[in-house]
Write a protein that holds these residues in place. Structure first.
Motif, PDB file in Angstrom:
ATOM      1  N   ALA A 136       0.846  -1.190   0.000  1.00  0.00           N
ATOM      2  CA  ALA A 136       0.000   0.000   0.000  1.00  0.00           C
ATOM      3  C   ALA A 136       0.889   1.252   0.000  1.00  0.00           C
ATOM      4  CB  ALA A 136      -0.915  -0.018   1.205  1.00  0.00           C
ATOM      5  N   PRO A 187      -5.500   2.627  -0.628  1.00  0.00           N
ATOM      6  CA  PRO A 187      -5.161   1.202  -0.504  1.00  0.00           C
ATOM      7  C   PRO A 187      -4.909   0.753   0.934  1.00  0.00           C
ATOM      8  CG  PRO A 187      -3.350   2.424  -1.493  1.00  0.00           C
ATOM      9  CD  PRO A 187      -4.506   3.373  -1.386  1.00  0.00           C
ATOM     10  N   LEU A 188      -4.671   1.713   1.830  1.00  0.00           N
ATOM     11  CA  LEU A 188      -4.437   1.350   3.232  1.00  0.00           C
ATOM     12  C   LEU A 188      -5.739   0.988   3.942  1.00  0.00           C
ATOM     13  CD1 LEU A 188      -1.728   3.952   4.174  1.00  0.00           C
ATOM     14  CD2 LEU A 188      -1.524   1.488   4.501  1.00  0.00           C
ATOM     15  N   GLN A 189      -6.865   1.249   3.299  1.00  0.00           N
ATOM     16  CA  GLN A 189      -8.156   0.927   3.904  1.00  0.00           C
ATOM     17  C   GLN A 189      -8.821  -0.159   3.085  1.00  0.00           C
ATOM     18  OE1 GLN A 189      -9.165   2.295   6.736  1.00  0.00           O
ATOM     19  NE2 GLN A 189      -7.461   3.730   6.898  1.00  0.00           N
ATOM     20  N   GLY A 190      -8.700  -1.385   3.549  1.00  0.00           N
ATOM     21  CA  GLY A 190      -9.310  -2.503   2.831  1.00  0.00           C
ATOM     22  C   GLY A 190      -8.821  -2.614   1.394  1.00  0.00           C
ATOM     23  N   GLY A 191      -7.578  -2.225   1.161  1.00  0.00           N
ATOM     24  CA  GLY A 191      -7.020  -2.301  -0.178  1.00  0.00           C
ATOM     25  C   GLY A 191      -7.647  -1.307  -1.150  1.00  0.00           C
ATOM     26  N   GLY A 216     -10.832  -1.261  -1.769  1.00  0.00           N
ATOM     27  CA  GLY A 216     -12.060  -1.867  -2.311  1.00  0.00           C
ATOM     28  C   GLY A 216     -13.274  -1.133  -1.780  1.00  0.00           C
TER      29      GLY A 216
END
Lengths: 73, 316
Positions: free
Chosen positions: B84, B130-134, B136
């Protein structure tokens, strides 16, 4: 994050535990890596202290806000 | 009232405080420490908006070089595609210096939304975190996306989308939350919007959520970085489905899967598929700001024909 609890930022799988119980950590140190949607997400220590209890193991499935480990001052 | 209604005994703070509404429900977008800060935040928020829908957002004399090219952008996306990165840092390097006003930071966190300026012109900014649930999209992030796009569309703010989208969040919790319903609303908001749009594909574009990264009906540009990686399914999950029989009939299925993945990985290149994916241009990441500043001029050239209320009405 209260009481030195380190919780999962989201749903995913624990892929790496970077500390052992009893280890000394500084606030912001990476302690666990969670994989979510194929991205590795570092989870950091909420405060400085000693790792008291590691609740999860590598390979464990976790949900958002699940307790991962605790840090005592 | 609450106690009479549902038998829950709570304090005023527990029921309506920012802890629950800025960090849980999404009913409050931003929280600050004091009244002074609240007024400052409101003033800043309003500075990006026109007086009403019949007017255009106001340009400010730009205080940043539109041709600024940041070297850091070359390495900001990690070579390891599973790593990430700090998306807010990326935004800071591209948008007008200190112009980013984030909205709803602690709600729907896989998506970062906010208002900013490019060469002095107000724009709406979306970016995956991306640091939060990738990154998604989950149900709250989809709801956040819908509301934010409607805000931009209502007030004629051109949208810049920094895309690193692995798809809607998977798993039983996401399914139970009705992610696809909220997600489809977000898609509809993107396609209904009539403001100029530009997408900068910084990494992944996958799944249905990825399909909603831009609106091809209006002035819509797509730039991709060489770190771009797109399709309907990523290799990691796609190989398991497409080569199911091949993998299962192998004496060592795990090794066979890895072998197929490695073979396809070696073939993978954004340059091979940019044309079929309708990517206008793969760019040097350092050129992102100059190109976006060029785009924002074009966007504001066509905005005068867009003033007035939108036909879709209010989506509460």
């Amino acid at each position: 994050m209260k009481n030195g609890e380190v919780r999962s930022p989201g749903v995913g799988k624990v892929i790496e535990i970077l500390v052992t119980a009893g280890a000394q950590v500084a606030a912001g140190d990476e302690v666990i890596v969670i994989e979510s949607m194929k991205v590795e997400i570092p989870v950091t220590a909420s405060r400085a202290g000693r790792v008291e209890r590691i609740v999860v193991a590598t390979g464990d499935q976790v949900q958002a806000d699940d307790l991962l480990l605790t840090i005592s001052v | 009232m609450v106690e009479r209604g549902v038998g829950e005994v709570v304090t005023k703070e527990e029921l309506g405080g920012s802890q629950i509404h800025a960090r849980g429900s999404g009913a409050v977008d931003n929280e600050v420490e004091s009244e002074e800060e609240a007024f400052a935040a409101i003033r800043q928020f309003l500075s990006y908006l026109p007086q009403n829908v019949w007017q255009l957002p106001q340009r400010r004399p730009p205080d940043d070089d539109p041709h600024r090219r940041e070297e850091t952008l070359l390495s900001i996306i990690p070579r390891n595609k599973r790593r990430a990165y700090e998306v807010r840092r990326l935004l800071g390097l591209i948008l007008d210096r200190d112009s980013f006003f984030e909205i709803g930071r602690y709600f729907g966190r896989p998506l970062v939304t906010g208002l900013a300026r490019l060469d002095g012109y107000p724009v709406g900014v979306l970016a995956s975190d991306p640091l939060q649930g990738g990154g998604g999209l989950d149900a709250p992030a989809s709801e956040k996306m819908t509301r934010f796009i409607d805000l931009c569309d209502t007030f004629h703010l051109p949208c810049v989308n920094f895309v690193d989208q692995p798809g809607f969040l998977l798993g039983t919790v996401a399914e139970r939350a009705g992610t696809i319903r909220y997600g489809v609303r977000a898609l509809a908001a993107v396609y209904q919007a009539t403001v100029p749009w530009v997408s900068v594909i910084v990494r992944r574009v996958f799944g249905v959520a990825g399909a909603a990264h831009g609106n091809t009906q209006r002035l819509n540009f797509r730039y991709a970085w060489p770190s771009g990686n797109w399709g309907s399914l990523p290799i990691e999950g796609g190989v398991r489905a497409a080569y199911k029989r091949d993998i299962e009939s192998s004496p060592d299925p795990e090794a066979r899967r890895r072998e197929i993945e490695a073979k396809l990985d070696a073939l993978q290149s954004p340059f091979r598929t940019a044309e079929v994916f309708d990517i206008e241009e793969i760019i040097d990441p350092r050129d992102t700001r100059p190109l976006l500043c060029e785009w924002v001029h074009m966007a504001y050239d066509i905005l005068p024909s867009e003033v007035g209320p939108k036909r879709r009405g209010c989506r509460p």
